[in-house]
Design a protein around this motif. Structure first.
Motif, short mmCIF file in Angstrom:
data_model
loop_
_atom_site.label_atom_id
_atom_site.label_comp_id
_atom_site.label_asym_id
_atom_site.label_seq_id
_atom_site.Cartn_x
_atom_site.Cartn_y
_atom_site.Cartn_z
N LEU A 284 -26.20 -35.07 5.30
CA LEU A 284 -25.30 -35.22 6.44
C LEU A 284 -26.08 -35.32 7.74
O LEU A 284 -27.12 -34.69 7.91
CB LEU A 284 -24.35 -34.03 6.50
CG LEU A 284 -23.39 -33.84 5.33
CD1 LEU A 284 -22.64 -32.52 5.48
CD2 LEU A 284 -22.41 -35.00 5.23
N SER A 285 -25.55 -36.08 8.67
CA SER A 285 -26.18 -36.18 9.99
C SER A 285 -25.90 -34.91 10.77
O SER A 285 -24.99 -34.13 10.43
CB SER A 285 -25.61 -37.38 10.75
OG SER A 285 -24.23 -37.18 11.03
N GLU A 286 -26.66 -34.68 11.83
CA GLU A 286 -26.43 -33.51 12.67
C GLU A 286 -25.01 -33.51 13.22
O GLU A 286 -24.34 -32.47 13.28
CB GLU A 286 -27.44 -33.50 13.83
CG GLU A 286 -27.25 -32.31 14.77
CD GLU A 286 -28.29 -32.27 15.87
OE1 GLU A 286 -28.18 -31.41 16.76
OE2 GLU A 286 -29.22 -33.11 15.85
N LYS A 287 -24.51 -34.68 13.57
CA LYS A 287 -23.15 -34.80 14.10
C LYS A 287 -22.12 -34.37 13.07
O LYS A 287 -21.18 -33.63 13.37
CB LYS A 287 -22.90 -36.24 14.54
CG LYS A 287 -21.51 -36.48 15.12
CD LYS A 287 -21.33 -37.94 15.53
CE LYS A 287 -19.94 -38.18 16.08
NZ LYS A 287 -19.75 -39.61 16.46
N LYS A 288 -22.30 -34.83 11.83
CA LYS A 288 -21.36 -34.48 10.76
C LYS A 288 -21.37 -32.98 10.47
O LYS A 288 -20.33 -32.36 10.25
CB LYS A 288 -21.70 -35.26 9.49
CG LYS A 288 -21.28 -36.71 9.49
CD LYS A 288 -19.77 -36.83 9.36
CE LYS A 288 -19.34 -38.28 9.25
NZ LYS A 288 -17.86 -38.40 9.16
N ILE A 289 -22.56 -32.41 10.45
CA ILE A 289 -22.69 -30.98 10.16
C ILE A 289 -21.95 -30.16 11.21
O ILE A 289 -21.16 -29.26 10.89
CB ILE A 289 -24.17 -30.56 10.11
CG1 ILE A 289 -24.87 -31.24 8.93
CG2 ILE A 289 -24.30 -29.04 10.00
CD1 ILE A 289 -26.38 -31.09 8.94
N THR A 290 -22.19 -30.47 12.48
CA THR A 290 -21.54 -29.70 13.56
C THR A 290 -20.04 -29.96 13.60
O THR A 290 -19.26 -29.06 13.93
CB THR A 290 -22.17 -30.06 14.91
OG1 THR A 290 -22.15 -31.48 15.10
CG2 THR A 290 -23.61 -29.59 14.98
N GLN A 291 -19.61 -31.18 13.26
CA GLN A 291 -18.18 -31.48 13.24
C GLN A 291 -17.45 -30.61 12.22
O GLN A 291 -16.33 -30.15 12.47
CB GLN A 291 -17.95 -32.96 12.91
CG GLN A 291 -18.08 -33.88 14.10
CD GLN A 291 -17.81 -35.33 13.74
OE1 GLN A 291 -17.76 -35.69 12.56
NE2 GLN A 291 -17.62 -36.17 14.74
N LYS A 292 -18.06 -30.41 11.07
CA LYS A 292 -17.43 -29.60 10.03
C LYS A 292 -17.29 -28.15 10.49
O LYS A 292 -16.30 -27.48 10.20
CB LYS A 292 -18.22 -29.71 8.73
CG LYS A 292 -18.13 -31.10 8.10
CD LYS A 292 -18.97 -31.21 6.86
CE LYS A 292 -18.99 -32.66 6.35
NZ LYS A 292 -17.67 -33.13 5.92
N PHE A 293 -18.31 -27.67 11.20
CA PHE A 293 -18.21 -26.32 11.76
C PHE A 293 -17.08 -26.25 12.78
O PHE A 293 -16.28 -25.31 12.79
CB PHE A 293 -19.54 -25.95 12.42
CG PHE A 293 -20.46 -25.16 11.53
CD1 PHE A 293 -20.84 -23.88 11.87
CD2 PHE A 293 -20.92 -25.70 10.34
CE1 PHE A 293 -21.68 -23.15 11.04
CE2 PHE A 293 -21.76 -24.99 9.52
CZ PHE A 293 -22.14 -23.70 9.86
N GLU A 294 -17.03 -27.25 13.66
CA GLU A 294 -16.01 -27.26 14.71
C GLU A 294 -14.61 -27.36 14.13
O GLU A 294 -13.65 -26.84 14.71
CB GLU A 294 -16.27 -28.43 15.67
CG GLU A 294 -17.51 -28.28 16.52
CD GLU A 294 -17.48 -27.02 17.36
OE1 GLU A 294 -16.42 -26.69 17.92
OE2 GLU A 294 -18.52 -26.34 17.43
N SER A 295 -14.46 -28.04 13.00
CA SER A 295 -13.14 -28.18 12.37
C SER A 295 -12.56 -26.82 12.01
O SER A 295 -11.35 -26.63 12.04
CB SER A 295 -13.24 -29.04 11.10
OG SER A 295 -13.64 -30.35 11.42
N LEU A 296 -13.42 -25.87 11.65
CA LEU A 296 -12.96 -24.53 11.32
C LEU A 296 -12.86 -23.64 12.56
O LEU A 296 -11.99 -22.78 12.65
CB LEU A 296 -13.91 -23.90 10.30
CG LEU A 296 -13.94 -24.58 8.92
CD1 LEU A 296 -15.01 -23.94 8.04
CD2 LEU A 296 -12.59 -24.49 8.25
#
Length: 466
Positions: A284-296
């Motif tokens: 996963l890209s850095e953007k994708k990783i942080t987006q998943k965290f932000e989703s929660l």
């Protein structure tokens, strides 16, 4: 203020996800559309998908769920070409069950030109000796998408050799038994994987695919060595996923990914433990990783340290799911009546609950908690809170676990063997949570009446097998 953001105060991006959910839900009202062979070709993609969906059910007997999935990958507006493809396959001896498997694995076959493209390949393959055409093509349907007679011959021979080796259990000599002309990178690398114990179902798609995973030499050997040293099981799909992740990233890129996770609160050791459970986490890209965290985080469900804990416990549920999937999951539980604190409890104790489909969650929750349920003894009904405390029940099979056990309990209650209405019944959670052997010991085999035991076993096994 429960799930306030879900009621209109989401960010613009989250609102877009919500709209996407609605469009997906409304895109396939198939049950209201009868099949008609007279639907004309159209540029309207949705009509093409509907026609394809109906055709797959009518002509191949596929389930609605599978037909819907395939219709999203390939669609057509009239039956002439797919009919020609099916007729051609049957003329070469393919059974309907084999054709269904082929179409499921390689849907685009239905739109190829049967006469100009498919027929010459089948004729060529049939002329080759030493293997069953129907058996080999059924195992790796995408071989029919291979271009050029030479490539088709090479791949067909190799698939034949793998199939033959599997039957006689002589994997270790496979690579050396192949003709010298076949010692190309892809074939050599697939042979190496086979000798390690990678099964057919994972090998053959790699052989035909355009992925670069098995095309290299030095990088492949280096990556394969790393994955083996990490302890991945060659017989599992995670082995191939891990190999793909390691081979697709440079050392520098891997170091950068580790730094991203460290900034989010993971130790280096935890990053690699997550990778073993969910290889995609490293791709996963850095953007994708942080987006998943932000989703929660955006719903105030979990604090950062709690998200880290959930990811460590079950990384595939977070990193293997899209942001849309996570948002939809939260909305589904909310719609079923779960409070914010209850969903938070579920997520922390059983992260897999966020990965269950909307259909599964709704079906099982409504079955367990609804007031009128012919399968459920009145006092054995669950509350939403009980489901939240034991979220693993949402992962149990309705047909093999939930319904059979409910029917046994209903039979016991009807015979007065669980006491009267004032009696204390067994804890409803324990009825479903215990394993089969424990359930049978407590509620079926513990009776002295052999006829009763036989009757209860018949109820249990009949429903269990249905």
């Amino acid at each position: 203020m429960y799930f306030l953001l879900l009621h209109g105060r989401r960010s613009l991006e989250l609102q877009k996800w919500r709209n996407l959910r609605v469009s997906i839900r409304n895109s396939f009202p198939f049950s209201t559309i009868p099949f008609s062979s007279t639907v004309s070709p159209t540029k309207d993609g949705r009509k093409g998908q509907i026609f394809t969906f109906c055709y797959l059910i009518d002509s191949l007997g596929l389930t609605p769920k599978l037909a819907e999935s395939i219709s999203k990958k390939v669609s057509f507006g009239e039956k002439r070409n797919p009919d020609s493809v099916l007729k051609l396959l049957r003329s070469y001896g393919f059974r309907d069950s084999q054709i269904s498997s082929i179409v499921t694995a390689y849907p685009r076959l239905l739109v190829v030109d049967a006469e100009k493209s498919l027929a010459p390949k089948l004729q060529f393959l049939q002329s080759m000796k030493g293997a069953s055409l129907t058996e080999t093509v059924s195992k790796v349907p995408k071989i029919l998408g291979t271009k050029g007679g030479k490539s088709l011959s090479v791949y067909y021979d190799f698939v034949k050799e793998i199939t033959k080796a599997d039957k006689v259990s002589k994997f270790e000599t496979l690579c050396h038994s192949l003709p010298q002309s076949m010692q190309e990178n892809k074939i050599r690398n697939v042979s190496a994987l086979r000798e390690l114990g990678v099964p057919q179902r994972l090998l053959l798609p790699l052989l035909i695919s355009d992925r670069k995973l098995v095309c290299g030499e030095g990088k492949f050997k280096e990556s394969l060595k790393k994955v083996v040293e990490m302890g991945f099981d060659p017989s599992s799909s995670k082995f191939v996923e891990a190999l793909s992740a390691v081979q697709g990233l440079s050392e520098k890129a891997i170091e950068e990914k580790v730094k991203v996770y460290k900034r989010l609160g993971f130790s280096v050791g935890e990053v690699w433990e997550m990778f073993k459970k969910c290889p995609v986490s490293m791709r996963l890209s850095e953007k994708k990783i942080t987006q998943k965290f932000e989703s929660l985080k955006v719903f105030g469900l979990l604090e950062e340290d709690e998200i880290v804990s959930v990811c460590k416990k079950s990384p595939e549920c977070v990193f293997g799911a899209s942001e849309v999937k996570i948002i939809n999951s939260i909305a589904t539980y909310r719609d079923l009546g779960f409070r914010k604190d209850e969903f938070k409890t579920m997520l922390k104790s059983h992260p897999q609950c966020i990965g269950y489909s909307e259909e599964t969650v709704k079906k099982k929750t409504k079955f367990l908690v609804k007031k009128k349920n012919k399968f459920m003894v009145g006092k054995m009904k669950w509350s939403v809170k009980a489901v939240a405390l034991h979220p693993q029940v949402l992962g149990y099979s309705m047909e093999k676990r939930i319904v059979p056990r409910c029917n046994v309990m209903k039979a016991l209650m009807s015979k007065g063997l669980l006491g009267d209405r004032k009696s204390k019944l067994p804890e409803k959670e324990s009825v479903l949570v215990c394993n089969d052997e424990e359930f049978l010991k407590r509620f079926v085999r513990n009776h002295d009446d052999k006829e009763l035991v036989a009757e209860l076993m018949a109820i249990f096994t009949k429903d269990h097998a249905s």
